[in-house]
Design a protein around this motif. Structure first.
Motif, mmCIF file in Angstrom:
data_model
loop_
_atom_site.group_PDB
_atom_site.id
_atom_site.type_symbol
_atom_site.label_atom_id
_atom_site.label_comp_id
_atom_site.label_asym_id
_atom_site.label_seq_id
_atom_site.Cartn_x
_atom_site.Cartn_y
_atom_site.Cartn_z
ATOM 1 N N ALA A 47 0.830 -1.206 0.000
ATOM 2 C CA ALA A 47 0.000 0.000 0.000
ATOM 3 C C ALA A 47 0.862 1.253 0.000
ATOM 4 C CB ALA A 47 -0.928 -0.004 1.216
ATOM 5 N N ARG A 48 1.915 1.245 0.779
ATOM 6 C CA ARG A 48 2.777 2.422 0.862
ATOM 7 C C ARG A 48 3.575 2.632 -0.428
ATOM 8 N NH1 ARG A 48 2.411 6.142 5.131
ATOM 9 N NH2 ARG A 48 0.611 5.365 6.279
ATOM 10 N N ILE A 49 3.848 1.558 -1.156
ATOM 11 C CA ILE A 49 4.456 1.702 -2.485
ATOM 12 C C ILE A 49 3.478 2.448 -3.391
ATOM 13 C CG2 ILE A 49 5.166 0.432 -4.563
ATOM 14 C CD1 ILE A 49 6.285 -1.741 -2.588
ATOM 15 N N GLY A 50 2.222 2.042 -3.339
ATOM 16 C CA GLY A 50 1.195 2.732 -4.124
ATOM 17 C C GLY A 50 1.078 4.190 -3.749
ATOM 18 N N LEU A 51 1.121 4.481 -2.455
ATOM 19 C CA LEU A 51 1.091 5.870 -1.988
ATOM 20 C C LEU A 51 2.264 6.650 -2.563
ATOM 21 C CD1 LEU A 51 0.206 8.233 -0.124
ATOM 22 C CD2 LEU A 51 1.528 7.118 1.696
ATOM 23 N N GLY A 52 3.435 6.049 -2.554
ATOM 24 C CA GLY A 52 4.622 6.730 -3.078
ATOM 25 C C GLY A 52 4.477 7.118 -4.538
ATOM 26 N N TRP A 53 3.984 6.170 -5.355
ATOM 27 C CA TRP A 53 3.792 6.491 -6.776
ATOM 28 C C TRP A 53 2.759 7.603 -6.943
ATOM 29 C CZ3 TRP A 53 7.851 5.285 -8.991
ATOM 30 C CH2 TRP A 53 8.460 4.055 -8.881
ATOM 31 N N CYS A 54 1.722 7.582 -6.123
ATOM 32 C CA CYS A 54 0.701 8.640 -6.194
ATOM 33 C C CYS A 54 1.281 9.998 -5.818
ATOM 34 C CB CYS A 54 -0.478 8.304 -5.284
ATOM 35 S SG CYS A 54 -1.541 6.996 -5.904
ATOM 36 N N VAL A 111 -0.200 3.221 -13.296
ATOM 37 C CA VAL A 111 -0.355 1.762 -13.391
ATOM 38 C C VAL A 111 0.332 1.090 -12.206
ATOM 39 C CG1 VAL A 111 0.354 -0.279 -14.722
ATOM 40 C CG2 VAL A 111 -0.694 1.674 -15.877
ATOM 41 N N ARG A 112 1.524 1.565 -11.857
ATOM 42 C CA ARG A 112 2.249 0.991 -10.712
ATOM 43 C C ARG A 112 1.510 1.252 -9.400
ATOM 44 N NH1 ARG A 112 8.602 0.863 -11.428
ATOM 45 N NH2 ARG A 112 8.657 0.189 -13.586
ATOM 46 N N ALA A 113 0.959 2.446 -9.252
ATOM 47 C CA ALA A 113 0.217 2.783 -8.028
ATOM 48 C C ALA A 113 -1.009 1.882 -7.884
ATOM 49 C CB ALA A 113 -0.200 4.251 -8.049
ATOM 50 N N LEU A 114 -1.763 1.744 -8.954
ATOM 51 C CA LEU A 114 -2.963 0.890 -8.912
ATOM 52 C C LEU A 114 -2.601 -0.567 -8.652
ATOM 53 C CD1 LEU A 114 -4.927 2.529 -11.849
ATOM 54 C CD2 LEU A 114 -5.688 2.436 -9.454
ATOM 55 N N ALA A 115 -1.533 -1.042 -9.279
ATOM 56 C CA ALA A 115 -1.108 -2.432 -9.089
ATOM 57 C C ALA A 115 -0.682 -2.678 -7.637
ATOM 58 C CB ALA A 115 0.023 -2.784 -10.045
ATOM 59 N N ALA A 173 -8.221 8.586 -7.831
ATOM 60 C CA ALA A 173 -8.442 10.026 -8.030
ATOM 61 C C ALA A 173 -7.702 10.526 -9.269
ATOM 62 C CB ALA A 173 -8.001 10.809 -6.796
ATOM 63 N N PHE A 174 -6.636 9.848 -9.675
ATOM 64 C CA PHE A 174 -5.905 10.244 -10.880
ATOM 65 C C PHE A 174 -6.528 9.658 -12.145
ATOM 66 C CE2 PHE A 174 -2.826 10.778 -7.496
ATOM 67 C CZ PHE A 174 -2.457 12.091 -7.723
ATOM 68 N N VAL A 175 -7.351 8.633 -11.985
ATOM 69 C CA VAL A 175 -8.065 8.071 -13.119
ATOM 70 C C VAL A 175 -9.117 9.084 -13.589
ATOM 71 C CG1 VAL A 175 -9.606 6.210 -13.864
ATOM 72 C CG2 VAL A 175 -7.628 5.689 -12.399
ATOM 73 N N ASP A 176 -9.770 9.724 -12.624
ATOM 74 C CA ASP A 176 -10.741 10.785 -12.916
ATOM 75 C C ASP A 176 -10.384 11.965 -12.028
ATOM 76 O OD1 ASP A 176 -12.834 12.501 -13.359
ATOM 77 O OD2 ASP A 176 -14.386 11.147 -12.637
ATOM 78 N N PRO A 177 -9.519 12.871 -12.508
ATOM 79 C CA PRO A 177 -9.024 13.968 -11.665
ATOM 80 C C PRO A 177 -10.114 14.869 -11.090
ATOM 81 C CG PRO A 177 -7.736 13.808 -13.672
ATOM 82 C CD PRO A 177 -8.896 12.876 -13.819
#
Length: 169
Positions: A32-39, A57-61, A85-89
């Motif tokens: 989860a924190r990896i996803g947060l980092g990419w976001c 893509v990396r954040a969602l994965a 939120a980045f899929v639909d800003p």
């Protein structure tokens, strides 16, 4: 490192969470924190060798991996909502639902409180609720500058200039 909100700190945190995941493949919070980092890279517009689409893509994965490991992990829902939120800003219902779930699962998760508040403030759906969430985060972590900043932005949007100045200060 993630709390520092700078590219070097976030990059280092992502590496550390990858290592933690390698050492314990069932560690959902690391994913989860990896996803947060990419976001954070996407949100702050920092330069990265990969294009923004690849970061998303990396954040969602990473969020999906975390949810697959533990569907009751607040950070997993927070990362998923932040990425959505980045899929639909302009703010999607799915992002708000995921962030609400994160806060419901752990009302003491200051990052989830912040991300939910940030989404609500950005899309303008509920400024008072956004401020309430950030104040809740500040009760748990009084020195959290990003929460103060969000209160400032949201207060400014409401025309509460004195509150905005206090938040920004």
């Amino acid at each position: 490192e993630l709390a520092r909100r700078n590219p070097a700190g976030v990059s280092h945190a992502i590496e550390e969470y990858h290592e933690a995941g390698r050492l314990d493949p069932r560690f959902a919070k690391a994913q989860a924190r990896i996803g947060l980092g990419w976001c954070l890279y996407l949100d702050w517009g920092w330069r990265h060798p990969l294009p923004a689409e690849s970061l998303l893509v990396r954040a969602l994965a990473a969020a999906d991996r975390a949810l697959a490991l533990d569907s009751l992990e607040s950070d997993a829902w927070m990362a998923k909502g932040y990425a959505l939120a980045f899929v639909d800003p302009r703010g999607s219902a799915a992002a708000a639902q995921a962030l609400n779930r994160a806060v419901t699962l752990d009302p003491r998760n200051v990052e989830a409180l912040h991300q939910y508040a940030s989404l609500l403030g950005t899309v303008g759906t509920s400024y008072p609720r956004a401020i309430e969430l950030e104040r809740q985060a500040l009760l748990l972590d009084p020195g959290r500058a990003i929460s103060q900043f969000t209160i400032g932005m949201t207060s400014a949007a409401l025309g509460r200039h004195d509150d905005a100045i206090r938040g920004y200060d």
